[in-house]
Design a protein around this motif. Structure first.
Motif, PDB file in Angstrom:
ATOM      1  N   LYS A  79      13.834  -9.180  21.413  1.00 33.02           N
ATOM      2  CA  LYS A  79      12.653 -10.045  21.336  1.00 33.02           C
ATOM      3  C   LYS A  79      11.524  -9.425  20.515  1.00 33.02           C
ATOM      4  O   LYS A  79      10.598 -10.109  20.110  1.00 33.02           O
ATOM      5  N   HIS A  80      11.608  -8.138  20.239  1.00 34.03           N
ATOM      6  CA  HIS A  80      10.601  -7.456  19.415  1.00 34.03           C
ATOM      7  C   HIS A  80      11.181  -7.084  18.051  1.00 34.03           C
ATOM      8  O   HIS A  80      10.790  -6.089  17.458  1.00 34.03           O
ATOM      9  N   ILE A  81      12.077  -7.907  17.550  1.00 38.71           N
ATOM     10  CA  ILE A  81      12.835  -7.575  16.344  1.00 38.71           C
ATOM     11  C   ILE A  81      11.946  -7.289  15.137  1.00 38.71           C
ATOM     12  O   ILE A  81      12.206  -6.368  14.376  1.00 38.71           O
ATOM     13  N   TYR A  82      10.873  -8.060  14.940  1.00 37.66           N
ATOM     14  CA  TYR A  82      10.035  -7.868  13.755  1.00 37.66           C
ATOM     15  C   TYR A  82       9.260  -6.566  13.827  1.00 37.66           C
ATOM     16  O   TYR A  82       9.132  -5.859  12.837  1.00 37.66           O
ATOM     17  N   ILE A  83       8.773  -6.241  14.998  1.00 35.44           N
ATOM     18  CA  ILE A  83       8.065  -4.967  15.181  1.00 35.44           C
ATOM     19  C   ILE A  83       9.029  -3.811  14.948  1.00 35.44           C
ATOM     20  O   ILE A  83       8.706  -2.849  14.254  1.00 35.44           O
ATOM     21  N   ARG A  84      10.231  -3.916  15.490  1.00 36.13           N
ATOM     22  CA  ARG A  84      11.222  -2.841  15.317  1.00 36.13           C
ATOM     23  C   ARG A  84      11.624  -2.692  13.845  1.00 36.13           C
ATOM     24  O   ARG A  84      11.825  -1.582  13.362  1.00 36.13           O
ATOM     25  N   ARG A  85      11.758  -3.807  13.131  1.00 33.16           N
ATOM     26  CA  ARG A  85      12.106  -3.731  11.708  1.00 33.16           C
ATOM     27  C   ARG A  85      10.998  -3.035  10.918  1.00 33.16           C
ATOM     28  O   ARG A  85      11.277  -2.225  10.037  1.00 33.16           O
ATOM     29  N   ILE A  86       9.762  -3.341  11.224  1.00 35.91           N
ATOM     30  CA  ILE A  86       8.646  -2.703  10.524  1.00 35.91           C
ATOM     31  C   ILE A  86       8.608  -1.211  10.847  1.00 35.91           C
ATOM     32  O   ILE A  86       8.467  -0.373   9.955  1.00 35.91           O
ATOM     33  N   ILE A  87       8.763  -0.867  12.123  1.00 39.31           N
ATOM     34  CA  ILE A  87       8.770   0.544  12.526  1.00 39.31           C
ATOM     35  C   ILE A  87       9.908   1.294  11.839  1.00 39.31           C
ATOM     36  O   ILE A  87       9.720   2.392  11.313  1.00 39.31           O
ATOM     37  N   THR A  88      11.090   0.679  11.816  1.00 42.29           N
ATOM     38  CA  THR A  88      12.239   1.307  11.164  1.00 42.29           C
ATOM     39  C   THR A  88      11.958   1.517   9.679  1.00 42.29           C
ATOM     40  O   THR A  88      12.246   2.576   9.125  1.00 42.29           O
ATOM     41  N   GLY A  89      11.388   0.506   9.022  1.00 40.45           N
ATOM     42  CA  GLY A  89      11.051   0.632   7.605  1.00 40.45           C
ATOM     43  C   GLY A  89      10.041   1.733   7.352  1.00 40.45           C
ATOM     44  O   GLY A  89      10.179   2.516   6.413  1.00 40.45           O
ATOM     45  N   LEU A  90       9.019   1.796   8.211  1.00 37.18           N
ATOM     46  CA  LEU A  90       8.008   2.849   8.053  1.00 37.18           C
ATOM     47  C   LEU A  90       8.608   4.233   8.247  1.00 37.18           C
ATOM     48  O   LEU A  90       8.264   5.177   7.524  1.00 37.18           O
ATOM     49  N   LYS A  91       9.523   4.376   9.199  1.00 38.72           N
ATOM     50  CA  LYS A  91      10.189   5.670   9.402  1.00 38.72           C
ATOM     51  C   LYS A  91      10.948   6.086   8.148  1.00 38.72           C
ATOM     52  O   LYS A  91      10.917   7.255   7.753  1.00 38.72           O
ATOM     53  N   GLU A  92      11.632   5.111   7.530  1.00 43.52           N
ATOM     54  CA  GLU A  92      12.387   5.423   6.311  1.00 43.52           C
ATOM     55  C   GLU A  92      11.442   5.827   5.174  1.00 43.52           C
ATOM     56  O   GLU A  92      11.759   6.712   4.394  1.00 43.52           O
ATOM     57  N   ILE A  93      10.301   5.176   5.104  1.00 38.60           N
ATOM     58  CA  ILE A  93       9.321   5.508   4.066  1.00 38.60           C
ATOM     59  C   ILE A  93       8.775   6.919   4.287  1.00 38.60           C
ATOM     60  O   ILE A  93       8.619   7.683   3.339  1.00 38.60           O
ATOM     61  N   PHE A  94       8.522   7.287   5.549  1.00 31.03           N
ATOM     62  CA  PHE A  94       8.039   8.643   5.831  1.00 31.03           C
ATOM     63  C   PHE A  94       9.106   9.684   5.493  1.00 31.03           C
ATOM     64  O   PHE A  94       8.787  10.766   5.024  1.00 31.03           O
ATOM     65  N   LYS A  95      10.387   9.338   5.715  1.00 32.92           N
ATOM     66  CA  LYS A  95      11.467  10.262   5.361  1.00 32.92           C
ATOM     67  C   LYS A  95      11.581  10.412   3.847  1.00 32.92           C
ATOM     68  O   LYS A  95      11.938  11.469   3.350  1.00 32.92           O
ATOM     69  N   ASN A  96      11.338   9.311   3.146  1.00 33.02           N
ATOM     70  CA  ASN A  96      11.462   9.337   1.695  1.00 33.02           C
ATOM     71  C   ASN A  96      10.316   8.514   1.087  1.00 33.02           C
ATOM     72  O   ASN A  96      10.483   7.341   0.798  1.00 33.02           O
ATOM     73  N   PRO A  97       9.158   9.124   0.891  1.00 32.78           N
ATOM     74  CA  PRO A  97       7.984   8.412   0.375  1.00 32.78           C
ATOM     75  C   PRO A  97       8.205   7.777  -0.999  1.00 32.78           C
ATOM     76  O   PRO A  97       7.456   6.907  -1.406  1.00 32.78           O
ATOM     77  N   ARG A  98       9.244   8.185  -1.699  1.00 31.45           N
ATOM     78  CA  ARG A  98       9.507   7.605  -3.019  1.00 31.45           C
ATOM     79  C   ARG A  98       9.967   6.147  -2.937  1.00 31.45           C
ATOM     80  O   ARG A  98      10.054   5.468  -3.948  1.00 31.45           O
ATOM     81  N   TYR A  99      10.276   5.689  -1.716  1.00 29.42           N
ATOM     82  CA  TYR A  99      10.554   4.259  -1.552  1.00 29.42           C
ATOM     83  C   TYR A  99       9.372   3.437  -2.026  1.00 29.42           C
ATOM     84  O   TYR A  99       9.523   2.327  -2.507  1.00 29.42           O
ATOM     85  N   LEU A 100       8.174   3.973  -1.829  1.00 25.23           N
ATOM     86  CA  LEU A 100       6.964   3.259  -2.223  1.00 25.23           C
ATOM     87  C   LEU A 100       6.437   3.835  -3.521  1.00 25.23           C
ATOM     88  O   LEU A 100       5.978   4.970  -3.576  1.00 25.23           O
ATOM     89  N   ASN A 101       6.512   3.044  -4.537  1.00 26.03           N
ATOM     90  CA  ASN A 101       5.958   3.425  -5.824  1.00 26.03           C
ATOM     91  C   ASN A 101       5.466   2.151  -6.508  1.00 26.03           C
ATOM     92  O   ASN A 101       5.584   1.065  -5.944  1.00 26.03           O
ATOM     93  N   LYS A 102       4.941   2.268  -7.678  1.00 23.71           N
ATOM     94  CA  LYS A 102       4.353   1.101  -8.338  1.00 23.71           C
ATOM     95  C   LYS A 102       5.394   0.008  -8.621  1.00 23.71           C
ATOM     96  O   LYS A 102       5.030  -1.145  -8.809  1.00 23.71           O
ATOM     97  N   TYR A 103       6.667   0.351  -8.608  1.00 26.13           N
ATOM     98  CA  TYR A 103       7.702  -0.634  -8.880  1.00 26.13           C
ATOM     99  C   TYR A 103       8.193  -1.328  -7.613  1.00 26.13           C
ATOM    100  O   TYR A 103       8.698  -2.446  -7.670  1.00 26.13           O
ATOM    101  N   THR A 104       8.071  -0.665  -6.475  1.00 23.33           N
ATOM    102  CA  THR A 104       8.673  -1.222  -5.252  1.00 23.33           C
ATOM    103  C   THR A 104       7.692  -1.596  -4.155  1.00 23.33           C
ATOM    104  O   THR A 104       8.081  -2.260  -3.204  1.00 23.33           O
ATOM    105  N   LEU A 105       6.437  -1.177  -4.260  1.00 19.53           N
ATOM    106  CA  LEU A 105       5.488  -1.407  -3.167  1.00 19.53           C
ATOM    107  C   LEU A 105       5.362  -2.886  -2.811  1.00 19.53           C
ATOM    108  O   LEU A 105       5.568  -3.279  -1.664  1.00 19.53           O
TER     109      LEU A 105
END
Length: 138
Positions: A50-76
């Protein structure tokens, strides 16, 4: 968290066009055979959480913290839009386009791949010449 980003981002334009033309119902052609709950499983999320959207955002943020290069001017912006339009039930897309609804026609009528391929071929669709089958060429 970056799987199928392009499939999600396209909905921004589709919803905007529907809103501009006052189209309230968008018909899409997804079908039960293309369900991809396994992608959430890769992220440790249960499909009916029931909290799927919150969990997806948290999971995405964890991946970004593991690899900050996910966020750059091409992908942000693409990444942000992917989370906003992750599906038609997401709180963000419902907030941005409250009058537009989306229905996947093949959840309401029979799916027959041969009929679908024959129909879209009449309208100019072609499968890539180097492919044997038509599966997953939207």
């Amino acid at each position: 968290s970056m799987m199928c980003v392009a499939c999600k981002v396209k909905w921004k334009e589709i919803y905007a066009i529907a809103k501009q033309h006052k189209v309230r119902l968008i018909l899409a052609a997804s079908n039960p055979y293309e369900a991809t709950d396994f992608k959430m499983g890769f992220q440790g999320i249960k499909p009916h959480d029931k909290h799927i959207y919150i969990r997806r955002i948290i999971t995405g943020l964890k991946e970004i913290f593991k690899n900050p290069r996910y966020l750059n001017k091409y992908t942000l912006m693409t990444t942000v839009l992917a989370f906003v339009f992750i599906d038609t039930k997401s709180p963000a897309s419902r907030f941005l386009y409250p009058k537009q609804k989306k229905a996947d026609i093949f959840y309401y009528t029979d799916w027959d791949e041969k009929t679908v391929v024959n129909t879209i071929t009449k309208y100019g669709w072609e499968k890539p010449a180097d492919e044997k089958g038509s599966w997953r060429f939207d």
